[in-house]
Structures are given as C-alpha cells and as structure tokens.
Design a protein around this motif. Structure first.
Motif, PDB file in Angstrom:
ATOM      1  N   VAL A   1       0.865  -1.173   0.000  1.00 30.43           N
ATOM      2  CA  VAL A   1       0.000   0.000   0.000  1.00 30.43           C
ATOM      3  C   VAL A   1       0.903   1.224   0.000  1.00 30.43           C
ATOM      4  O   VAL A   1       1.795   1.344   0.839  1.00 30.43           O
ATOM      5  CB  VAL A   1      -0.934   0.006   1.232  1.00 30.43           C
ATOM      6  CG1 VAL A   1      -1.795   1.249   1.246  1.00 30.43           C
ATOM      7  CG2 VAL A   1      -1.792  -1.257   1.250  1.00 30.43           C
ATOM      8  N   ALA A   2       0.672   2.122  -0.947  1.00 26.85           N
ATOM      9  CA  ALA A   2       1.500   3.326  -1.061  1.00 26.85           C
ATOM     10  C   ALA A   2       1.358   4.185   0.196  1.00 26.85           C
ATOM     11  O   ALA A   2       0.279   4.254   0.784  1.00 26.85           O
ATOM     12  CB  ALA A   2       1.079   4.121  -2.290  1.00 26.85           C
TER      13      ALA A   2
ATOM     14  N   LEU B   1      -6.934   3.156   3.421  1.00 31.86           N
ATOM     15  CA  LEU B   1      -7.782   2.108   2.869  1.00 31.86           C
ATOM     16  C   LEU B   1      -9.203   2.145   3.421  1.00 31.86           C
ATOM     17  O   LEU B   1     -10.086   1.482   2.889  1.00 31.86           O
ATOM     18  CB  LEU B   1      -7.159   0.731   3.124  1.00 31.86           C
ATOM     19  CG  LEU B   1      -5.834   0.478   2.419  1.00 31.86           C
ATOM     20  CD1 LEU B   1      -5.277  -0.875   2.805  1.00 31.86           C
ATOM     21  CD2 LEU B   1      -6.002   0.579   0.909  1.00 31.86           C
ATOM     22  N   THR B   2      -9.419   2.929   4.464  1.00 37.23           N
ATOM     23  CA  THR B   2     -10.770   3.021   5.017  1.00 37.23           C
ATOM     24  C   THR B   2     -11.566   4.151   4.382  1.00 37.23           C
ATOM     25  O   THR B   2     -12.766   4.254   4.591  1.00 37.23           O
ATOM     26  CB  THR B   2     -10.727   3.242   6.539  1.00 37.23           C
ATOM     27  OG1 THR B   2     -10.069   4.487   6.813  1.00 37.23           O
ATOM     28  CG2 THR B   2      -9.998   2.102   7.229  1.00 37.23           C
TER      29      THR B   2
END
Length: 139
Positions: free
Chosen positions: A114-115, A120-121
C-alpha cells in the motif's frame, strides 16, 4: 521418510513442467491408499501446513492445480518459487501465533503493498456517499 516419499521421488524425476495423475496413480506410486480426506479439495491445497503429502510435492518443487475430486485426478506443475523462498514462507507460517494471527494473514504478508499516505478506510470516491444515498447518507 514419510509414506508419501515415493511421490516426491517420482515428481523430482519428471522432465516436464506438468504431470497429470489420477488418485489411483498416486496410490500406485506411494504403495498405499490415500486417506478419506482426499475427497475434500482443501486436502490438495498447496498449504505446507495442510498434510504430510503436501510437503512432499512442495519439496519436490511442484504445486497442485486442476484438482478434480469427482474425476479423481489432478495436475502437478513445477513451481517457480525457489526452495529458499518457500522455506522462508513456511518458517513464517510456523512461527505465527495462532492466537494472534490467522495463518492466511501470515502466508499473504508481503504480497500486497500500500503506497504511503493511502487510507484504505476512505471511500474510493469522495462523492460516494452522495451517489449511494442521495441526500445526507440516508437510504
């Protein structure tokens, strides 16, 4: 030496990348009957913690695919993963505390990146709430 060692020897001698075998072929090679659990697809998974036979085909450099329980056959294919990578993954899976992490989490660790700064939420689209609910988030 496990009762399935003959399968590992057989696979190691194969000059081809894919080896199709019936369950009867495997029983002939190993000189014994497969356990009743062979009727479940999960038994043929490539999880090294699955059963003793799984370790045999993985150690021989093969993985399973096209498992056909009803037809009682499958295909073994030569894995691209080096034995050291596989050993590292197996070690990580064994060292994980089952109370702390699910084994699947351990096996997948490091496979997704993940960058930095990505939440992500957060909704993928800032207008998602408006699009989904129209006015103020009510259905």
């Amino acid at each position: 030496m496990t009762k399935y060692a003959a399968l590992g020897d057989f696979l190691s001698r194969q000059p081809v990348a894919r080896v199709q075998l019936s369950f009867a072929d495997i029983e002939r090679i190993t000189g014994g009957k497969l356990p009743a659990s062979q009727r479940y697809p999960a038994w043929w998974s490539n999880n090294p913690m699955n059963n003793p036979m799984t370790r045999v085909w993985l150690d021989a450099g093969f993985r399973t695919e096209q498992v056909d329980i009803a037809g009682r056959k499958l295909v073994f294919y030569k894995a691209d993963t080096s034995s050291t990578e596989m050993a590292d993954a197996n070690s990580a899976a064994q060292n994980a505390s089952s109370a702390d992490e699910h084994p699947l989490v351990t096996r997948l660790r490091g496979t997704v990146r993940v960058a930095p700064g990505v939440d992500l939420t957060a909704p993928a689209d800032n207008a998602w709430g408006d699009l989904a609910y129209g006015d103020g988030g009510s259905e």
